[in-house]
Scaffold this motif. Structure first.
Motif, short mmCIF file in Angstrom:
data_model
loop_
_atom_site.label_atom_id
_atom_site.label_comp_id
_atom_site.label_asym_id
_atom_site.label_seq_id
_atom_site.Cartn_x
_atom_site.Cartn_y
_atom_site.Cartn_z
N GLU C 199 0.82 -1.21 0.00
CA GLU C 199 0.00 0.00 0.00
C GLU C 199 0.85 1.26 0.00
N ASN C 200 2.14 1.09 0.17
CA ASN C 200 3.00 2.27 0.08
C ASN C 200 3.56 2.47 -1.30
N VAL C 201 3.23 1.58 -2.19
CA VAL C 201 3.84 1.65 -3.52
C VAL C 201 2.79 2.15 -4.49
N LYS C 202 3.13 3.19 -5.23
CA LYS C 202 2.18 3.80 -6.17
C LYS C 202 2.46 3.26 -7.56
N LEU C 203 1.81 2.13 -7.89
CA LEU C 203 2.06 1.58 -9.21
C LEU C 203 1.39 2.40 -10.31
N GLU C 204 0.38 3.20 -9.91
CA GLU C 204 -0.34 3.94 -10.96
C GLU C 204 0.53 4.99 -11.61
N SER C 205 1.70 5.26 -11.03
CA SER C 205 2.58 6.20 -11.70
C SER C 205 3.27 5.60 -12.89
N ASN C 206 3.09 4.32 -13.12
CA ASN C 206 3.62 3.67 -14.33
C ASN C 206 5.12 3.71 -14.44
N ILE C 207 5.78 3.84 -13.32
CA ILE C 207 7.25 3.88 -13.41
C ILE C 207 7.81 2.50 -13.07
N ILE C 208 7.29 1.90 -12.00
CA ILE C 208 7.72 0.55 -11.70
C ILE C 208 6.54 -0.38 -11.91
N SER C 209 6.83 -1.61 -12.17
CA SER C 209 5.76 -2.50 -12.57
C SER C 209 5.36 -3.48 -11.49
N SER C 210 6.16 -3.63 -10.46
CA SER C 210 5.79 -4.60 -9.43
C SER C 210 6.18 -4.05 -8.07
N VAL C 211 5.56 -4.60 -7.07
CA VAL C 211 5.82 -4.13 -5.70
C VAL C 211 7.16 -4.67 -5.23
N PRO C 212 8.07 -3.80 -4.87
CA PRO C 212 9.39 -4.28 -4.44
C PRO C 212 9.43 -4.57 -2.95
N GLU C 213 10.45 -5.33 -2.56
CA GLU C 213 10.69 -5.57 -1.14
C GLU C 213 11.71 -4.56 -0.69
N GLN C 234 5.32 5.91 -1.05
CA GLN C 234 4.70 6.82 -0.09
C GLN C 234 5.01 6.32 1.31
N SER C 235 5.20 7.23 2.23
CA SER C 235 5.52 6.77 3.59
C SER C 235 4.26 6.22 4.24
N PRO C 236 4.42 5.25 5.11
CA PRO C 236 3.25 4.61 5.75
C PRO C 236 2.46 5.63 6.56
N SER C 237 1.20 5.29 6.77
CA SER C 237 0.32 6.27 7.41
C SER C 237 0.65 6.47 8.87
N THR C 238 1.45 5.61 9.44
CA THR C 238 1.77 5.78 10.85
C THR C 238 3.15 6.36 11.05
N SER C 239 3.74 6.84 10.00
CA SER C 239 5.12 7.31 10.13
C SER C 239 5.16 8.82 10.19
N PHE C 240 6.31 9.33 10.58
CA PHE C 240 6.52 10.76 10.54
C PHE C 240 8.02 11.01 10.48
N THR C 241 8.38 12.20 10.14
CA THR C 241 9.80 12.54 10.03
C THR C 241 10.16 13.51 11.13
N LYS C 242 11.17 13.16 11.85
CA LYS C 242 11.52 14.07 12.90
C LYS C 242 13.01 14.30 12.95
N ASN C 243 13.33 15.40 13.54
CA ASN C 243 14.72 15.80 13.68
C ASN C 243 15.34 15.00 14.80
N SER C 244 16.34 14.20 14.48
CA SER C 244 16.89 13.33 15.50
C SER C 244 17.68 14.09 16.54
N GLN C 245 18.04 15.32 16.27
CA GLN C 245 18.85 16.04 17.25
C GLN C 245 18.01 16.95 18.12
N GLU C 246 16.81 17.20 17.72
CA GLU C 246 15.96 18.02 18.57
C GLU C 246 14.79 17.17 18.99
N SER C 247 14.15 17.59 19.99
CA SER C 247 12.99 16.81 20.41
C SER C 247 11.72 17.62 20.24
#
Lengths: 142, 736, 468
Positions: C199-213, C234-247
């Motif tokens: 579900e994180n792989v957007k095949l509709e963009s027609n760039i890759i043809s199969s779901v990679p591992e 696409q990043s998973p729905s439960t993820s986020f990006t954070k600054n590892s040096q700041e909290s």
């Protein structure tokens, strides 16, 4: 052909003064109107020469043709408009030209000397104008 | 008795010789006074409209007549195109084409441009001749010669017929006088022959100019007035009926006119009078057979019937839609403020503004005060032809007062009436026949007249009186010629494609920016490039630069013009959409701020806004362009809408650079410009020498999909070396 | 062939008004030159086509590639499969350069020096021997037709690449920002190593043809709504990006599915680019079909479309030159497309190819149907009736789908009105026969009248008034 000079009794009309305003005078006016019309028609037939007769027959014919076209338009509609106009105006134009010819060749009033047009010249002008008219009509109907 | 006895034939021959010489001289004067711009600059087509006529003529001589009639012009009004065959008056082009072919046949291949440039002066000589003929029918040949002379050099006519002014009026006025001459001759003689010629010239006139409606209404009006005066005669009937029948059907042959003579209200007067004259002829016939008392009652009944039927019929047919109501242009003649409110395009044409009083004097000098005198003198004899001149004068005076452009139609009758007045004057005061009988030598006179000899007592006082009048009028005439030449030279000979001004040291400075810019367009852009400019310049761009334009002077599609106006008046984002929708490649603006040229686009901006507001009142509002106290400002006090509009930005782009970023002054509006506008969707490709014409190229869509504003901002920042070290989280919409 | 006026929506491509050009624009580096397709161009296309067949390269385009890296972050030893793939299988002429190497020049004498760029993460602020390559230069490179494959990571985001990507619409997270997911980590100890699912792989963009591992550990990016971006991962729905040096929890760079991990993008000139946020996707441990397809796509070896022929004529075969089009004419339009599938040009089938005839807005929008197919191309066509308004029309076929190169064929034609003798002539219209006969009859009667008039003997004119 000998000159037709019938003697006939003229209608005797008592002179009435035409006064505007009252209804009785309007009936007088209307009766005047109808009697004048009657006298005109009588004198018209009296002064008819063969040439005039010919002209008038032609004029009547033109009116009939125009009426036919007009009736046709009312019944069927005026598509194509340019053809209708062409046909109609050819009759109207020819009518008007012929009336001018009639007036110029058989006018009762004597015009001033410098403007007199001989019948031959009148006929020549008439032919010229009619040819132009018909040429344009044919281009119009195409 | 005089010692010289001349036979009548010799006198006639001398008169003929004099007339011919004088007419040739008049033609020569007429032609030569129109050649100022050719001598000063070059043989070039002037103004705006003539460029289109020139382009059409070029098309005509390079293709067949059939192709010309069915020409679909895809280089104008992109992307709508224009069916020119059905939307122009072909008379002018056909005339030039015919002359071109005729000259080639006899072995003189003259370039079509020269024919077009010289057509108007050539025809002005013919106009003078027809005016002579016309006036001779009204009064006599001496008046005719005077009228011809006046007509040949009157500035009112010269303004539209200088060499290079290749416009419909060039031949239209000639045909106007010709039609009127033949009409007068026909109605005088009652000749069907002359009436046919009048109709044929009327047809030629219809093919040449939209102002033919004037003849269509004037001739019936003349006939109507004569009937009302009780002057109906068979001659009138023959002349008018022939003229109407042949003329109307001929005029319907022109595709542009089509069925208008039957359908539009402008032409109903002619039809009405036609019907009326049939009835009057019939009534006259009856009258000739019936005693007059009875006839009166007939007349009353008949008139009542006719008026009722006529008015009811007219209103009924208009209401039913069979007859088109009066057009907007017609309304604007009666209500001068009508056009400003309802049809801004008509109001914005400078030729359609009301005439200022000095214009009358400027265009006709001393003829303007002789004009009422001549009309009054005609009242004295009140011949049928005189009635025509009176009706023409009265009607045309009103219209000339409403629209500057119609001054042109007033000029011929001013010349005629003034000539009649002067001629009548000279008839009396130049009559030296008694003196000749008493063997007194007199000085040579300007024109010989055949005045009726009056038996007056000859005294020295009368000689002095006569000489005073003659000398003073000779002086007036001389002054007239001087004025006409001066006016022609200074006011009416400018090609308006090339502007002339004076350097500080007095030498002439030619400002050729227009042609410079058009030629740049011609040489440096793709053949199928589309140029957007305000409609004034459409014909010139089409003619000189040979590029496809969006709108031009024909102004037949108001919405398209409003689209261009909206593109000029809106902010860059809105304008860019319109530009892309219409595939515009280049935009051309006229900017007079550096030169002080007050006919630039910023001064015409209000018209652009008004026309756009007429179609999109929600998006373009005229009030937004004025400051809160109602001023039209372009400096720092200008409103935001003004500063963000595309035209403002294009006009003032890099303007401050010229002045070293300080003290930039717009010399037309006399305001200081301090800020450099931020222009993103177009880039400047050409500015002419005096910054009069500026050409911009529309930028393509950004390759990376950005909007053009951000794209140019990024470029500017990078070039300026601005570095953004700290990354902030951008504020973006959610990705869908 | 049935003619329908179809109101299907066009694909969500950008509002493109530039003409497709098979040759990438090669003009002076900084301006966007659009080249109109004419028949002359078509003949050069055919020549190139022949040349490309002859040389049998995997790409129909030149492929000079430069790989730019920073030896402090990237150890090229662990990227041997990538380098082998590039050199042997794709056979691109490859130059491996340090980011500050003096040989690194993107533009030389106003011309692009390379065709493809691969930019690995760099610690330094800018690239270039004198730090003189800015984001604008990369953007100009892209606008000039070059393909750019960029990689950023939490250890290295250079300003050059960042500015370039921001203009494209990709906002990669800055240094030290890492993608974290407390729910889908690959092992319990590191929440920064995320295993991606289908579900994180957007095949509709027609760039890759199969779901990679893929196990992903790197940065994520925010994307604008630019239609030219084709998200791949696409990043998973439960993820986020954070600054590892700041909290600072409130200031996460991406949240949930708003973050993207691999994005492809294509310019209007069909230049392509890609960005991934984790350099380890390319190293020997994870080098897979995913990487191969991404590289092929970016270097113009996959999903390339080309128009070889466009023609239109009357139904009976007359061309525009022989008989210009008029209103209400019946016309047919044909367009021939081919696709490059990695080895050769081959036919391609689309069901949603549409043709438009427009003035300012389209009058007809018709589906093109497949007419024929040969070994190299497919021909589509449609017949239609010209609208009954004259004008200067644009006949265009625009096809913009994610992952495919953009096709835009436009031709401007003037469609004229009926000439005055092309309307039904009056002798063809029954109604007008009445009028024609009447006018002919009038003329004949007039001639008869004239003859009789001239020859008739007349009587004297009698004055009626005198008789009274």
């Amino acid at each position: 052909m000998a000159v037709v000079n019938k003697t006939q009794s003229k209608p005797v009309i008592p002179p009435t003064a035409a006064v505007t305003g009252s209804s009785s005078s309007s009936t007088n006016a209307l009766s005047d109107f109808s009697t004048s019309l009657q006298s005109t028609i009588d004198s018209y037939f009296k002064t008819l020469t063969p040439r005039l007769k010919l002209i008038d027959i032609f004029l009547a014919f033109l009116v009939v043709v125009a009426l036919i076209q007009f009736v046709f338009v009312i019944l069927v509609g005026n598509f194509p408009f340019n053809a209708f106009l062409g046909g109609f105006i050819s009759t109207v134009g020819q009518f008007v030209l012929t009336v001018s010819l009639r007036l110029q060749t058989h006018s009762v009033k004597k015009e001033e000397r410098e403007f007199e047009i001989t019948p031959e010249r009148a006929l020549g002008d008439y032919v010229f104008a009619s040819l132009i008219l018909h040429f344009i009509i044919y281009h119009f109907i195409n | 008795m005089s010692s010289l006895t001349l036979s009548q034939r010799t006198v006639d021959n001398i008169q003929l010789f004099l007339k011919v010489t004088i007419l040739i001289t008049i033609a020569g004067a007429a032609i030569s006074s129109r050649l100022f711009s050719v001598i000063r600059f070059e043989s070039i087509i002037h103004e705006f409209d003539p460029w289109f006529n020139f382009r059409a003529t070029k098309y005509l001589v390079s293709h067949s007549f059939y192709d010309f009639l069915n020409w679909f012009d895809d280089r104008t009004w992109y992307p709508l195109g224009r069916v020119t065959g059905g939307t122009l008056y072909p008379g002018l082009m056909v005339t030039s084409g015919a002359i071109w072919h005729a000259l080639r046949k006899i072995g003189l291949p003259v370039d079509i441009r020269n024919i077009c440039v010289m057509l108007a002066p050539a025809f002005s000589g013919v106009t003078a001749y027809f005016t002579y003929l016309f006036t001779s029918e009204i009064k006599d040949s001496s008046a005719g010669l005077l009228a011809g002379a006046f007509m040949g050099i009157a500035p009112g006519y010269i303004s539209r017929s200088v060499a290079g002014s290749y416009d419909n009026e060039a031949i239209a006025i000639t045909l106007l006088m010709a039609s009127f001459y033949f009409w007068i001759k026909a109605s005088k003689e009652g000749s069907v022959f002359y009436a046919s010629w009048a109709a044929l010239f009327y047809f030629y006139m219809v093919s040449a100019w939209g102002g033919y409606v004037f003849i269509t209404n004037l001739v019936p009006l003349h006939v109507f007035v004569l009937i009302l005066m009780g002057r109906y005669s068979n001659r009138l009937y023959a002349a008018y009926s022939t003229w109407y029948a042949i003329g109307t059907v001929a005029s319907m042959q022109i595709p542009f006119v089509g069925f208008l003579p039957i359908r539009s209200n402008d032409h109903m007067a002619a039809l009405g009078v036609f019907g009326l004259i049939q009835i009057v002829a019939f009534g006259d016939y009856i009258r000739s057979k019936v005693p007059s008392k009875k006839f009166k009652s007939v007349l009353i009944v008949a008139i009542f019937l006719i008026i009722a039927v006529g008015i009811l019929g007219l209103f009924g047919l208009t209401y039913a839609g069979l007859i088109a109501p009066w057009t907007g242009r017609f309304y604007s003649l009666w209500d001068t403020s009508y056009a400003k409110i309802h049809i801004p395009i008509i109001a914005s044409v400078s030729e359609h503004q009301p005439t200022a009083w000095p214009a009358f004097f400027f265009d006709t000098q001393f003829l303007i005060w002789l004009f009422p005198a001549g009309v009054y003198l005609l009242f004295q004899d009140l011949s049928n032809e005189g009635v025509f001149v009176i009706v023409y004068s009265v009607l045309c005076s009103y219209f000339a007062g409403v629209m500057v452009r119609l001054m042109l139609t007033l000029t011929p009758i001013i010349c005629v009436a003034a000539a009649i007045a002067v001629s009548k004057l000279f008839d009396v005061y130049m009559d030296f026949s008694e003196l000749l009988q008493s063997k007194v030598e007199v000085e040579g006179i300007k024109e010989s007249t055949g005045a009726k000899a009056k038996k007056t007592k000859v005294t020295g006082l009368s000689i002095v009186a006569k000489l005073t009048v003659i000398v003073s009028f000779a002086f007036y005439l001389f002054l007239f010629v001087y004025h006409c030449t001066w006016v022609t030279s200074n006011a009416y000979s400018s090609p308006s494609v090339v502007l002339a001004s004076r350097n500080p040291d007095g030498s002439q400075n030619l400002i050729d920016d227009y042609r410079e810019a058009y030629y740049w367009l011609r040489m440096n852009t793709a053949e199928d490039a589309k140029v957007m400019a305000w409609w004034d310049y459409g014909y010139q761009i089409g003619g000189m630069a040979d590029r496809t334009t969006l709108v031009d002077n024909n102004t037949w599609n108001n919405t398209h013009i409003a689209t261009v106006g909206k593109a000029m008046a809106s902010s860059e984002e809105v304008s860019y959409e319109i530009l892309k929708e219409h595939d515009v490649d280049y935009i051309l603006v006229i900017f007079g701020g550096l030169l002080g040229f007050s006919g630039d686009d910023l001064n015409k901006f209000l018209w652009m806004i008004r026309i756009a507001e007429g179609i999109w009142p929600d998006e373009v509002k005229e009030r937004d362009f004025f400051t809160s106290d109602g001023q039209y400002r372009v400096d720092d006090l200008a409103t935001d809408t003004m500063k963000n509009s595309l035209l403002y930005k294009m006009s003032f782009h890099r303007f401050t650079e010229l002045f070293g970023h300080r003290n930039a002054v717009d010399r037309v509006r006399n305001q200081r410009i301090t800020q450099e506008p931020d222009l993103n969707i177009v880039e400047e490709v050409y500015t002419s020498e005096n910054w009069l014409v500026r050409i911009y190229k529309v930028k393509d869509l950004d390759n990376a999909g950005r909007d053009l504003l951000s794209a140019s901002k990024f470029e500017k920042e990078t070039k300026a070396g601005i570095k953004k070290r700290i990354q902030k989280r951008p504020d973006l919409d959610l990705r869908e | 062939m049935a003619v329908e006026t179809c109101s299907t929506e066009r694909s969500k491509g950008p509002n493109v008004l530039r003409v497709h050009s098979f040759k990438r624009s090669q003009g002076s580096g900084f301006s966007n030159q659009s080249i109109n397709t004419t028949t002359m161009q078509l003949s050069t296309l055919f020549c190139l086509f022949l040349v490309s067949i002859a040389s049998a390269l995997p790409s129909p385009f030149p492929t000079d590639t430069a790989l730019i890296y920073d030896s402090k972050i990237t150890n090229l030893e662990s990227y041997t499969s990538l380098l082998n793939y590039l050199r042997e299988e794709l056979r691109v002429p490859l130059q491996v350069l340090e980011f500050n190497s003096p040989e690194l020049e993107i533009f030389k004498n106003g011309q692009r020096n390379f065709d493809n760029l691969i930019i690995f993460p760099t610690k330094a602020r800018s690239i270039g021997s004198e730090s003189n390559i800015h984001g604008l230069d990369l953007l100009n490179f892209f606008n000039d037709g070059g393909n750019v494959f960029t990689i950023t990571s939490p250890t290295g985001v250079s300003e050059t690449v960042r500015n370039y990507l921001n203009q494209i619409g990709i906002y990669p997270s800055p240094r030290n920002h890492e993608l974290v997911d407390y729910f889908v980590g690959s092992n319990e100890t590191s929440f920064k190593s995320i295993k991606l699912t289908a579900e994180n792989v957007k095949l509709e963009s027609n760039i890759i043809s199969s779901v990679p591992e893929i196990t992903y550990s790197g940065s994520a990016a925010l994307l604008t709504n630019n239609n030219l971006l084709f998200p791949i991962l696409q990043s998973p729905s439960t993820s986020f990006t954070k600054n590892s040096q700041e909290s600072d929890e409130a200031n996460n760079w991406t949240v949930g599915t708003q973050g993207y991990l691999a994005v492809g993008h294509q310019g209007l000139n069909n230049a392509r680019g890609a960005w991934i946020g984790d350099a380890s996707l390319l190293d020997d441990s994870q080098f897979s079909t995913f990487d191969k397809e991404l590289l092929q796509w970016t270097f113009q070896m996959k999903n390339i479309l080309r128009v070889t022929e466009v023609k239109h004529n009357h139904i009976n075969g007359d061309t525009y030159a022989e008989r210009p089009y008029k209103v209400k004419d019946e016309l047919e339009y044909q367009i021939t497309l081919q696709e490059f599938n990695g080895e050769q040009w081959s036919p391609v089938s689309f069901s949603d190819l549409q043709f438009e005839i427009k003035l300012i807005s389209p009058y007809h929008r018709l589906n093109l149907s497949e007419l024929s197919q040969d070994e190299n191309s497919t021909t589509y066509g449609v017949t239609f009736k010209v609208p009954d308004r004259h004008g200067v029309y644009t006949l265009q076929t625009i096809y913009q789908r994610p992952g495919w190169s953009f096709v835009e064929e436009k031709e401007v034609l003037s469609i004229r009105h009926l000439a005055n003798d092309e309307y039904p002539r009056s002798w063809d219209i029954p109604n007008s026969w009445v009028y024609i006969t009447s006018s002919v009859v009038v003329f004949a009667a007039w001639i008869v009248f004239l003859i009789v008039f001239i020859y008739i003997k007349d009587g004297k004119i009698v004055d009626s008034k005198k008789q009274k």
